[in-house]
Write a protein that holds these residues in place. Structure first.
Motif, PDB file in Angstrom:
ATOM      1  N   TRP A 115       0.822  -1.200   0.000  1.00 58.97           N
ATOM      2  CA  TRP A 115       0.000   0.000   0.000  1.00 58.97           C
ATOM      3  C   TRP A 115       0.864   1.261   0.000  1.00 58.97           C
ATOM      4  CZ3 TRP A 115      -0.512   4.151   3.271  1.00 58.97           C
ATOM      5  CH2 TRP A 115      -1.586   5.014   2.985  1.00 58.97           C
ATOM      6  N   LYS A 118       2.138   2.029  -3.507  1.00 54.00           N
ATOM      7  CA  LYS A 118       1.025   2.484  -4.337  1.00 54.00           C
ATOM      8  C   LYS A 118       0.618   3.906  -3.959  1.00 54.00           C
ATOM      9  CE  LYS A 118      -3.826   1.110  -5.235  1.00 54.00           C
ATOM     10  NZ  LYS A 118      -4.529   2.123  -4.399  1.00 54.00           N
ATOM     11  N   HIS A 119       0.527   4.181  -2.674  1.00 59.09           N
ATOM     12  CA  HIS A 119       0.065   5.491  -2.218  1.00 59.09           C
ATOM     13  C   HIS A 119       1.112   6.576  -2.486  1.00 59.09           C
ATOM     14  CE1 HIS A 119      -2.874   7.881  -0.132  1.00 59.09           C
ATOM     15  NE2 HIS A 119      -1.996   8.326   0.748  1.00 59.09           N
ATOM     16  N   LEU A 176      -8.206  -5.772  -1.261  1.00 57.96           N
ATOM     17  CA  LEU A 176      -6.967  -5.369  -0.586  1.00 57.96           C
ATOM     18  C   LEU A 176      -6.154  -6.584  -0.172  1.00 57.96           C
ATOM     19  CD1 LEU A 176      -8.233  -2.451   1.700  1.00 57.96           C
ATOM     20  CD2 LEU A 176      -6.862  -2.260  -0.389  1.00 57.96           C
ATOM     21  N   SER A 180      -2.608  -7.688  -1.805  1.00 51.78           N
ATOM     22  CA  SER A 180      -1.480  -7.828  -0.886  1.00 51.78           C
ATOM     23  C   SER A 180      -0.762  -9.152  -1.096  1.00 51.78           C
ATOM     24  CB  SER A 180      -1.976  -7.720   0.565  1.00 51.78           C
ATOM     25  OG  SER A 180      -2.523  -6.453   0.829  1.00 51.78           O
TER      26      SER A 180
END
Length: 343
Positions: A115, A118-119, A176, A180
């Motif tokens: 995450w 990606k963020h 999610l 993951s």
């Protein structure tokens, strides 16, 4: 890994530099350890309390109420992990990473490292068609061009994506977890082994608890309801922020790239708590390391400065923000509907 942003490399007299000096002069970039000690304690109590109630209730249909409570707790844990990733909580990197992995991988079953990567890309280039993974064509599309040539299931989803948006959010929690696992299986991630162990521990403990405590039918109902409410709540904290806002060309300076692609949501303290401060999306994107309780205080400074330099500042109510996002989804699906009608 620390969530970073593309730095503002312009001169000291640039628009962003002037704004940064004004914000800094008010002490708004200073960390708030007392606030985060309280917030982390409350969220931890929500999570522990939910699982304690689960254990005490045993095999009962009242567990569906626990499922809703834990869905809210999971979303709040995710919002805390977001602040940890931006180094809003701790001065140094390591404590935030340790707590972030415990919150992400172990508590809610989402890879913190995946995450984060990606963020980071999203923050560096929000709403950029080629560089922001949050607007990359997938189940949903965010530009008219991306809908061309879609057929089968994807074509159906594109034609009806506005109406399907909230139903699809029920699958976000599961997505999610799947993303993951794929990221960890693909390799190349830092601390991959640790993340895999923590994620596996979450999945084994979560599914094991359902199987051991609930009847088979109750376990299925709990799983579906919990993950659905978690997905909808989490999706509703992010959906108002950028969807339906302009897509940059890449030529904008730092301030305009962040402000023009973001939308704020009006509301009181309850909105701040429910959305984890993400309702001040413009201020967050300009100053990602600013503690979330300071975003409310920074807003009038940022809004006034944008008016001073002639930069549009988007702000709307919560319901209107969803309406705008859904309207955008409907509009970008028009070419796909026309293409389907022609066929």
């Amino acid at each position: 890994m620390t969530l970073t942003m593309e730095p503002a490399r312009s001169a000291a007299g640039s628009d962003f530099a002037v704004l940064a000096r004004r914000v800094s002069a008010e002490g708004l970039l200073t960390r708030r350890p007392g606030y985060y000690a309280l917030r982390l304690s409350v969220v931890a109590a929500m999570l522990i309390g939910g699982w304690t109630a689960f254990a005490l209730l045993g095999s009962s249909w009242w567990q569906l109420a626990v499922a809703v409570w834990l869905a809210i707790a999971f979303a709040q844990v995710a919002l805390v992990a977001h602040d940890l990733a931006h180094r809003q909580v701790f001065r140094t990197r390591r404590p935030g990473e340790v707590l972030g992995r415990l919150a992400g991988n172990l508590a809610i079953g989402m890879s913190y490292g995946w995450w984060m990567e990606k963020h980071t890309r999203h923050h560096n280039n929000p709403n950029h068609d080629d560089l922001d993974p949050d607007v990359a064509p997938d189940i949903l599309i965010w530009t008219r061009e991306a809908g061309s040539g879609r057929r089968g299931v994807k074509g159906f989803l594109t034609r009806h994506q506005a109406g399907l948006f909230f139903p699809l959010l029920t699958l976000l929690g599961v997505n999610l977890k799947v993303s993951s696992v794929r990221a960890l299986a693909g390799g190349g991630m830092k601390h991959r082994g640790l993340e895999a162990v923590l994620l596996t521990a979450h999945l084994v403990a979560y599914l094991g608890a359902l199987v051991l405590v609930l009847s088979p039918l109750q376990a299925v109902a709990f799983l579906v309801l919990h993950q659905a409410v978690f997905g909808v709540y989490l999706g509703m904290t992010f959906a108002p922020n950028h969807k339906g806002m302009p897509h940059p060309t890449g030529d904008e300076d730092f301030l305009r790239k962040q402000v023009l692609t973001s939308r704020n949501v009006r509301g009181g303290r309850l909105t701040d708590v429910a959305l984890g401060g993400l309702n001040y999306q413009i201020e967050h994107h300009l100053f990602p390391a600013m503690p979330s309780p300071n975003l409310r205080r920074a807003q009038p400074i940022v809004r006034a400065y944008c008016a001073e330099i002639g930069v549009p500042y988007a702000e709307t109510g919560l319901i209107e923000s969803y309406r705008q996002a859904l309207q955008h989804l409907h509009e970008v699906g028009e070419p796909a509907r026309a293409e389907y009608a022609a066929r």
